[in-house]
Design an enzyme around this catalytic site. Structure first.
Site, mmCIF file in Angstrom:
data_model
loop_
_atom_site.group_PDB
_atom_site.id
_atom_site.type_symbol
_atom_site.label_atom_id
_atom_site.label_comp_id
_atom_site.label_asym_id
_atom_site.label_seq_id
_atom_site.Cartn_x
_atom_site.Cartn_y
_atom_site.Cartn_z
ATOM 1 N N CYS A 1 -8.580 -0.341 -5.848
ATOM 2 C CA CYS A 1 -8.202 0.942 -6.473
ATOM 3 C C CYS A 1 -8.751 1.409 -7.517
ATOM 4 C CB CYS A 1 -6.600 0.930 -6.218
ATOM 5 S SG CYS A 1 -6.257 -0.284 -7.710
ATOM 6 N N GLN B 1 0.777 -1.313 -0.134
ATOM 7 C CA GLN B 1 -0.145 0.001 0.130
ATOM 8 C C GLN B 1 0.857 1.264 -0.019
ATOM 9 O OE1 GLN B 1 -2.903 -0.109 -0.589
ATOM 10 N NE2 GLN B 1 -3.476 -2.095 -0.240
#
Length: 410
Positions: free
Chosen positions: A367, A246
């Protein structure tokens, strides 16, 4: 071409202002809703707009490279409307799939800056440029600062350029992935000059001088001064060189908390597209977890982490391409909850199998709002109810947004 007066009514999903005209939408880079500009229009885009009015939400960009760099398209937008726009990206994607959901306020998770950055380096005569590409261009912006990064990466830019000078090919571009870990920077070069082996002594010396934790070139670890360690909720893990993590530590914590809350008290969990175990290692504090990932380097990193006693419940893992071989309903039967966090392409094949399963709780992380919405539509049509959708912003000033969705079979 004649000058056209344009009223900006909204921000598009890439951060460009949009003016609606009789001939269709016109995209005006750098503009904001409520602004008026005059510009020549070519192929639906404004050329060199002149501002007649400006929005009260406009702020001064904080980076000297903003005008040229293609990385931060909305650095000129104030924080509150910026976070609302990020939320609207998720809402619009859901509505496109006919999903009317109450999307929560965006969680700002950019504190501390991005701990992972991907740069490009190339030759320009005798000089070496290191930075990001201009928007919609192959031209490279040679950066000297980047306010969205972890300060440890920004302070290392000069040293990274020195390393790149020894590795950049005569033609083409060099890719550099930098990860800030608890033990220092982990630096991985890809597409390096094939003759780099002659420079290994010099590269190793620079690695020590720059106090890097690890240096890798073209997939080969040249020097590991210290294992580049990440803290996965109390479990230590050394990621593979250049591997996915991340972008910010704050976002990793926020996403993990949302995933854990969605899973609830489930004692058997499947973590699909698990990567190095970002969620699996945290969920294993309270239940048994089966992690499935297609990248062998990621599963190997998870395996190494699990070899040390960490106070976890049972964790199993398998390397499997879930795009080609999704878990089928019979394989999903042992799990009370399933978490999936696929790449931008989404998890369509796996969602179709989940829609046919009896899993009680599903938590989707993505995402890409468009592919998440598509996958949620499949699950809803399969009998699941969408309970919550939460946007998480870890890509400051960019048009990218993460989202976590929780579904339950009623």
């Amino acid at each position: 071409m004649t000058e056209t007066r344009l009223e900006i009514t909204e921000l598009g999903h890439r951060g460009d202002g949009i003016a609606l005209t009789d001939t269709g939408p016109v995209y005006v880079a750098g503009s904001l809703p409520g602004e008026t500009v005059e510009a020549k229009v070519q192929n639906g885009r404004a050329q060199n707009p002149a501002y007649l009015t400006q929005s009260p939400d406009r702020i001064e960009p904080v980076c000297r490279h903003y005008a040229a760099c293609g990385g931060c398209s909305v650095q000129h937008l104030a924080e509150a409307p910026y976070l609302s726009w990020k939320r609207s990206l998720v809402e619009k994607a859901l509505k496109t799939q006919g999903i009317d959901a109450d999307v929560t306020q965006t969680i700002a998770a950019t504190q501390g800056g991005r701990r992972r950055a991907v740069f490009t380096a190339t030759r320009a005569g005798r000089a070496v440029l290191l930075g990001y590409h201009e928007k919609s261009s192959h031209k490279l912006v040679d950066i000297s600062e980047c306010p969205v990064l972890d300060p440890s990466i920004t302070s290392a830019l000069k040293g990274l350029k020195s390393l790149a000078a020894d590795l950049v090919p005569k033609k083409g571009e060099l890719r550099i992935t930098v990860l800030s870990t608890t033990s220092g920077l982990d630096v991985a070069f890809e597409k390096a000059d094939k003759a780099y082996d002659r420079k290994i002594p010099a590269l190793s010396q620079k690695t020590v001088e720059l106090d890097l934790a690890r240096l890798s070139v073209n997939g080969e670890i040249l020097l590991e001064v210290r294992p580049p360690l990440l803290d996965m909720g109390g479990t230590g893990l050394v990621p593979p060189p250049g591997g996915f993590t991340q972008a910010t530590h704050a976002a990793e914590e926020a996403l993990s908390e949302l995933v854990a809350a969605g899973v609830g008290k489930a004692k058997t969990v499947a973590d699909l597209f698990s990567g190095v175990g970002t969620f699996a290692l945290r969920l294993a504090r309270s239940g048994n977890v089966h992690a499935v990932e297609g990248d062998p380097a990621a599963t190997a990193a998870l395996d190494r982490s699990l070899r040390k006693p960490q106070g976890l419940k049972k964790v199993t893992f398998e390397k499997r391409d879930l795009f080609r071989r999704p878990l089928v309903p019979e394989e999903l039967e042992p799990f009370a909850a399933v978490v999936f966090d696929p790449p931008r392409a989404g998890a369509q094949a796996q969602a179709e199998m989940l829609a046919k399963s009896k899993v009680k709780t599903i938590v989707g992380v993505s995402c890409n709002p468009a592919t998440l919405a598509r996958d949620l539509r499949i699950l809803i049509d399969g009998g699941y109810a969408l309970h919550t959708v939460t946007p998480v912003d870890q890509f400051h000033f960019s048009p990218h947004i993460e989202a976590v969705a929780v579904l339950k079979r009623e």
